[in-house]
Design a protein around this motif. Structure first.
Motif, mmCIF file in Angstrom:
data_model
loop_
_atom_site.group_PDB
_atom_site.id
_atom_site.type_symbol
_atom_site.label_atom_id
_atom_site.label_comp_id
_atom_site.label_asym_id
_atom_site.label_seq_id
_atom_site.Cartn_x
_atom_site.Cartn_y
_atom_site.Cartn_z
ATOM 1 N N PRO A 2 0.646 -1.200 -0.334
ATOM 2 C CA PRO A 2 -0.047 0.025 -0.313
ATOM 3 C C PRO A 2 0.991 1.118 -0.269
ATOM 4 O O PRO A 2 0.587 2.924 -0.647
ATOM 5 C CB PRO A 2 -1.055 0.245 1.155
ATOM 6 N N VAL A 32 1.343 3.145 -3.010
ATOM 7 C CA VAL A 32 0.212 4.071 -4.306
ATOM 8 C C VAL A 32 0.514 5.315 -3.619
ATOM 9 O O VAL A 32 0.587 5.774 -2.076
ATOM 10 C CB VAL A 32 -1.338 3.327 -3.414
ATOM 11 N N VAL A 47 -7.939 5.017 -7.137
ATOM 12 C CA VAL A 47 -7.315 3.621 -6.886
ATOM 13 C C VAL A 47 -7.441 3.038 -7.024
ATOM 14 O O VAL A 47 -8.881 2.484 -6.590
ATOM 15 C CB VAL A 47 -6.331 3.318 -5.543
ATOM 16 N N LEU A 90 -5.889 1.850 1.496
ATOM 17 C CA LEU A 90 -5.638 2.245 0.958
ATOM 18 C C LEU A 90 -6.643 3.369 1.454
ATOM 19 O O LEU A 90 -7.290 4.141 0.526
ATOM 20 C CB LEU A 90 -5.598 1.436 -0.296
ATOM 21 N N ARG A 134 -10.303 9.863 -1.245
ATOM 22 C CA ARG A 134 -10.086 9.410 -2.429
ATOM 23 C C ARG A 134 -11.330 8.204 -2.834
ATOM 24 O O ARG A 134 -11.931 7.576 -1.760
ATOM 25 C CB ARG A 134 -8.829 8.228 -1.549
ATOM 26 N N LEU A 150 -11.534 4.005 -4.479
ATOM 27 C CA LEU A 150 -10.796 2.449 -3.738
ATOM 28 C C LEU A 150 -11.973 1.760 -5.041
ATOM 29 O O LEU A 150 -12.832 1.700 -4.506
ATOM 30 C CB LEU A 150 -10.627 2.379 -2.526
#
Length: 363
Positions: free
Chosen positions: A148, A151, A158, A179, A184, A186
């Motif tokens: 992870p 990233v 992601v 993540l 974000r 995912l």
């Protein structure tokens, strides 16, 4: 970033990366298209012998209702119940591939990142939508396992596969969960998760991870690639945003019927048994591949396919085709090169025939 610069940067991080930009639009069906059934198909990861007769009968019966516009409510409820989620967290799609296009269009991302090697359509869809896409390249020396920390912190979208196509690596759910963070999105592509016994390491039922989007496909296990049916599991606001990017009635009535049928208890039991069979057949394939010292297998493999590396793979692929077997080239996946091939898992008898052909090609 220009393609050549991106390729150079990737080779600096991983010298095994190919010195070219791979064809992101090449998929396994290209290996058998136009063959007229003359090739044993090890290039496409759809389970052999599907769809089963009971599913074909259900789909055929739905044709009487084609005059009406599709109504996805029952199928949506069935998918939601299958994963223990409210229906508002489910979006039905025309195959899981449509979901990548919807995400590329609807999710506002400044720095999208795709973890490779993996299915190339997510990156292609993001590029088509005007995004500059970063890559996190997993290395063979690490078993193509995800760290992870690789990233970028500022990646706000992601995309990762689990189990990953083409490496067949199953990432631990706890690793993927690291993540997830506020701000974000995912995206975890679980198109092959129902081929993993117990669906271990799945995130499909999780509602505690911010920004999580799980994609599922019903085309692989059930042999419905021509019908196009998949779904998205995500927070209700994300589902609503993706739905606004869809055209009206994106999933046909026969595909909705299939989705509902494949989520029934009997179908889930059948899929679970098929996953156990795949594990047995994969073990047999791996044992037979072990007879060839020049072949390296990525892994440990957990999906209904395996990734192998051997010198002269392109010539080997041509030789296998001449002997009646289609296999998937690996050089179209970012992070792989011309020495890689992907093989779908088939029954033991098919594997033994394939190994005989492989032995003849390798001399």
């Amino acid at each position: 970033m220009p393609a050549s610069t991106e390729s150079a940067r990737l080779r600096e991080r991983d010298p095994s990366a190919p010195p070219h930009e791979p064809d992101l639009r090449h998929h396994g069906d290209a290996e058998v298209r136009g063959a007229g059934g003359e090739l044993t198909d090890l290039a496409v990861n759809v389970r052999a012998g599907t769809p089963p007769a009971w599913l074909k009968a259900r789909i055929a019966a739905s044709l009487d209702g084609l005059a009406a516009y599709p109504d996805g409510r029952a199928a949506r409820r069935a998918v939601a119940a299958r994963h223990g989620l409210p229906a508002g967290r489910v979006l039905l799609t025309s195959g899981a591939a449509e979901a990548f296009v919807l995400i590329a269009r609807a999710v506002r991302a400044r720095r999208p990142v795709v973890v490779h090697p993996q299915f190339t359509e997510p990156e292609a869809a993001l590029r088509d939508a005007g995004h500059e896409v970063g890559r996190v390249l997993l290395a063979e020396r690490d078993g193509f396992r995800l760290d992870p920390d690789a990233v970028p912190e500022d990646a706000d979208l992601v995309v990762v596969g689990n189990p990953t196509n083409p490496t067949s690596v199953l990432h631990p759910a706890a690793v993927l969960a690291r993540l997830a963070r506020p701000g974000r999105t995912l995206v975890v592509d679980e198109a092959f998760m129902d081929a993993v016994p117990g669906e271990r390491e799945s995130l499909a039922g999780r509602t505690d991870l911010p920004g999580l989007v799980v994609l599922r496909s019903l085309t692989k296990t059930w042999g419905l690639a021509g019908l196009r049916i998949g779904y998205v599991l995500a927070a209700e606001d994300t589902v609503a945003a993706l739905e606004r990017a869809q055209p009206l009635w994106p999933v046909s009535s026969p595909a909705l019927t299939a989705a509902e049928a494949c989520c029934a208890p009997g179908a889930l039991a059948e899929a679970a048994a098929a996953a156990e069979d795949i594990a047995v057949h994969r073990a047999h394939l791996l044992a037979r591949l072990g007879e060839f010292p020049q072949i390296r297998v990525a892994g440990p493999a957990a999906g209904p396919f395996v990734l192998i590396r051997l010198p002269g793979a392109e010539e080997v692929r041509a030789g296998l085709r001449a002997r009646g077997f289609a296999v998937r080239r690996g050089d179209t996946f970012p992070g792989l090169g011309p020495d890689w091939l992907r093989l779908a898992v088939r029954d033991g008898a098919t594997t033994d025939r394939f190994v005989a052909a492989l032995g003849a090609v390798l001399g």
